[in-house]
Scaffold this active site. Structure first.
Site, PDB file in Angstrom:
ATOM      1  N   ASN A 165      29.577  -1.245  40.773  1.00  0.00           N
ATOM      2  CA  ASN A 165      28.837  -0.206  40.074  1.00  0.00           C
ATOM      3  C   ASN A 165      29.277   1.180  40.548  1.00  0.00           C
ATOM      4  O   ASN A 165      29.987   1.887  39.831  1.00  0.00           O
ATOM      5  CB  ASN A 165      27.330  -0.408  40.294  1.00  0.00           C
ATOM      6  CG  ASN A 165      26.491   0.578  39.512  1.00  0.00           C
ATOM      7  OD1 ASN A 165      27.012   1.461  38.853  1.00  0.00           O
ATOM      8  ND2 ASN A 165      25.183   0.438  39.588  1.00  0.00           N
ATOM      9  N   ASP A 166      28.904   1.544  41.775  1.00  0.00           N
ATOM     10  CA  ASP A 166      29.175   2.895  42.265  1.00  0.00           C
ATOM     11  C   ASP A 166      30.654   3.273  42.201  1.00  0.00           C
ATOM     12  O   ASP A 166      30.995   4.422  41.932  1.00  0.00           O
ATOM     13  CB  ASP A 166      28.689   3.038  43.711  1.00  0.00           C
ATOM     14  CG  ASP A 166      27.164   3.043  43.804  1.00  0.00           C
ATOM     15  OD1 ASP A 166      26.522   3.348  42.778  1.00  0.00           O
ATOM     16  OD2 ASP A 166      26.633   2.736  44.881  1.00  0.00           O
ATOM     17  N   VAL A 167      31.527   2.291  42.428  1.00  0.00           N
ATOM     18  CA  VAL A 167      32.958   2.612  42.505  1.00  0.00           C
ATOM     19  C   VAL A 167      33.551   2.914  41.128  1.00  0.00           C
ATOM     20  O   VAL A 167      34.730   3.227  41.012  1.00  0.00           O
ATOM     21  CB  VAL A 167      33.771   1.471  43.167  1.00  0.00           C
ATOM     22  CG1 VAL A 167      33.337   1.281  44.600  1.00  0.00           C
ATOM     23  CG2 VAL A 167      33.674   0.175  42.400  1.00  0.00           C
TER      24      VAL A 167
END
Lengths: 137, 465
Positions: free
Chosen positions: B393-395
């Protein structure tokens, strides 16, 4: 005041003294050198600066070798460095080595066992990981 | 064996260890490298056993047999997804071994040739105390990291008021105690130093959250090396010094790479508390509430994937949790049969340890030349038909580039947004570790596939057949 002949005589005496002192010093140095190996154990008589030299050079070698490791193999790198850091077992073996039984020897035994878990576990897990990396067929 | 000869064999062992690391520069040479490592260790142990300081063997053999059996059993039976916690556990053992060796050297210095009890050489005391303190910090720190990774305790950062002052104070106190030990050689102070070091290791790792574990593990890896170095200086053993320095610098470099992958400083990571908000989502924009999300089924995904020319798969920690790597590879195999070009893109901090995703994909028989790092593949996303994000997600969050207020601003990301279609396999709409909402979910070219990563892959495979 003192005449030149007396002064020359005195100088000769002093020179003789200095020579004897130097001789004595050298004998002492030899004696010291002969005794020091007997006084040292596994630690040896290595000057600290030599150890420091080895350390600094090894850090540089580590730096250059590790930067060349491909990112895909960072997990095996971690487990193999973990395995080789168990080389601390060398110290554990010396602690567990003497005859008889003592607190230090028990500590040595514990350290040998712990480091062995790591050595066997670390190398085998690394091998398992590396076996999985294969090329396109 | 004379001292000179022993030193010579130690040198050979050191070279073997360097070659072991050198082998890892390519998967082709890596296995040979591992054998160099094993050879180096055998040489080191046998050489030490043959020196005159070791006269009694029974306890040593018992230790090696017991430890070796346990280590072998664990290593052969461990699941690859449990690798991060295994490495953390192994680090703790190195730390504890260093503590034991230092304690032995302190109580029986005559065996190590560094003086007699209560009159140990000053220099040896410094090195011994340092080695023990670092070893103790490595031990308890690794135990905490292990508990977090294994799920024995919550992965959430544990913070309390005055935490950093306490840690700084404790660190300063350790330095003072080492000075006292060196000046007086007092046993009581030495043991107090041990206790406080154990406490500090615990307190240092407690505030660091689960997804920062790649940095923590690398850091502890580095510490275990420095601890070996400290013991090496105590024993004036060049093999220990060289190996400790190799491991120490390796761990330090990995920590640096992981921090750079998150665009955070090592200090920021160590101070911890990142991701503390947990559930509270930082809204991406004012109208976050009424934006709609397009969600699809496995059949929709199968259709899109089949008709694509090129697919890039982006795995994350969610794939590891769901053990989805085998199902994912099956899906990729079917796609390849359909003539779709499939590749994998891996972010440096994906997963819970450096290179975690690479190992899992390798376990599922994904050839390593289909797997690419961030800078190798990022420019190919605009020409990619489908980006298949599974458990990450964050990446992939474009806020890292566009929103200076975002906690992840400046972090290098995989540009999946540039692909023609983005498929997100996720269990729910929950935010990622950083607690930041991902605006990609609301884009028109994004389709969310809600569900367990493994099940979703299996369903897509079924739908394609």
């Amino acid at each position: 005041m003192a005449d030149p002949a007396a002064l020359a005589e005195r100088a000769r005496e002093l020179a003789g003294d200095a020579g004897r002192l130097a001789h004595g010093l050298q004998a002492l140095a030899y004696q010291l050198a002969a005794q020091s190996p007997a006084a040292t154990g596994p630690a040896g008589g290595v000057p600290f600066v030599y150890e420091l030299t080895v350390f600094v050079l090894a850090v540089f070698v580590g730096y250059h070798v590790v930067w060349r490791v491909t990112p895909a193999l960072h997990s095996p790198l971690m487990s193999v460095t973990n395995a080789i850091s168990s080389v601390i077992i060398v110290g554990a073996l010396i602690a567990a080595g003497p005859a008889g039984i003592s607190f230090a020897k028990v500590m040595g035994f514990v350290a040998v066992a712990l480091a062995s878990v790591n050595i066997f576990g670390g190398f085998i897990v690394t091998q398992r990981m590396l076996q999985m990396f294969q090329r396109k067929k | 064996m004379s001292q000179n000869l022993a030193a010579f064999f130690y040198l050979i062992a050191s070279v073997c260890f360097i070659l072991a690391l050198r082998g890892l520069s390519s998967p082709r040479t890596a296995r040979v490298g591992n054998f160099y490592g094993i050879a180096g260790m055998v040489i080191a142990v046998v050489t030490t056993l043959l020196t005159p300081h070791v006269v009694s063997y029974w306890l040593i053999i018992a230790g090696i047999v017991v430890g070796g059996a346990v280590g072998t059993y664990i290593a052969l039976n461990i699941q690859m997804t449990a690798l991060p916690q295994l490495v953390a556990a192994f680090h703790s053992l190195v730390g504890l071994a260093a503590v034991c060796v230092a304690a032995a050297a302190f109580t029986a210095p005559q065996d190590f040739g560094i003086g007699v009890p209560a009159a140990i050489e000053r220099a040896s005391l410094v090195e011994m105390s340092l080695g023990m303190a670092i070893g103790a910090i490595t031990f308890t720190g690794s135990v905490v990291a292990f508990s977090k990774l294994q799920g024995l305790v919550s992965g959430r950062p544990l913070m309390f008021p005055g935490q950093h002052y306490l840690n700084a104070g404790l660190g300063a106190l350790l330095v003072v105690l080492i000075a006292v030990v060196v000046a007086t050689g007092a046993g009581a102070v030495f043991w107090l130093l041990l206790l406080l070091s154990l406490a500090l290791g615990f307190l240092l790792i407690v505030p660091i959250g689960g997804a920062d574990m790649p940095v923590v593990i690398s850091m502890l890896n580095s510490y275990s090396g420095w601890a070996a170095c400290g013991i090496g200086f105590t024993l004036s053993n060049s093999l220990l010094i060289v190996t400790g320095a190799l491991v120490g610098s390796s761990g330090a470099i990995l920590s640096y790479i992981m921090c750079k992958g998150m665009n955070r400083s090592i200090v920021n990571v160590i101070l911890g508390g990142f991701g503390a908000e947990g559930g509270t989502v930082v809204a991406g924009g004012a109208d976050a509430g009424d934006r709609s999300v397009r969600s699809g089924s496995a059949e929709d995904a199968a259709f899109i994937l089949k008709n694509a020319g090129s697919v890039v798969i982006v795995p994350g920690y969610g794939m590891a949790v769901a053990q989805a790597q085998h199902a994912l590879r099956e899906m990729a195999d079917l796609l390849k049969k359909e003539g779709v070009a499939v590749r994998y893109a891996i972010h440096p901090v994906a997963g819970r340890m450096p290179g975690h995703m690479n190992v899992l994909l390798a376990e599922a028989n994904v050839p390593y030349d289909e797997v690419f790092e961030l800078d190798e593949i990022n420019r190919d996303f605009p020409s990619t038909d489908v980006a298949f994000v599974i458990g990450a997600n964050d990446v992939t969050n474009p806020a890292a580039k566009t929103d200076p207020n975002s906690p992840i601003y400046g972090m290098p990301i995989l540009d999946v947004e540039r692909a023609k279609t983005v498929l997100f396999v996720k269990r729910s709409m929950a935010s990622g570790y950083a607690g930041v909402e991902n605006e990609l979910f609301y884009r028109n070219n994004t389709m969310m596939l809600f569900g367990d990563a493994k099940k979703m892959c299996e369903e897509i495979v079924k739908a394609m057949e």
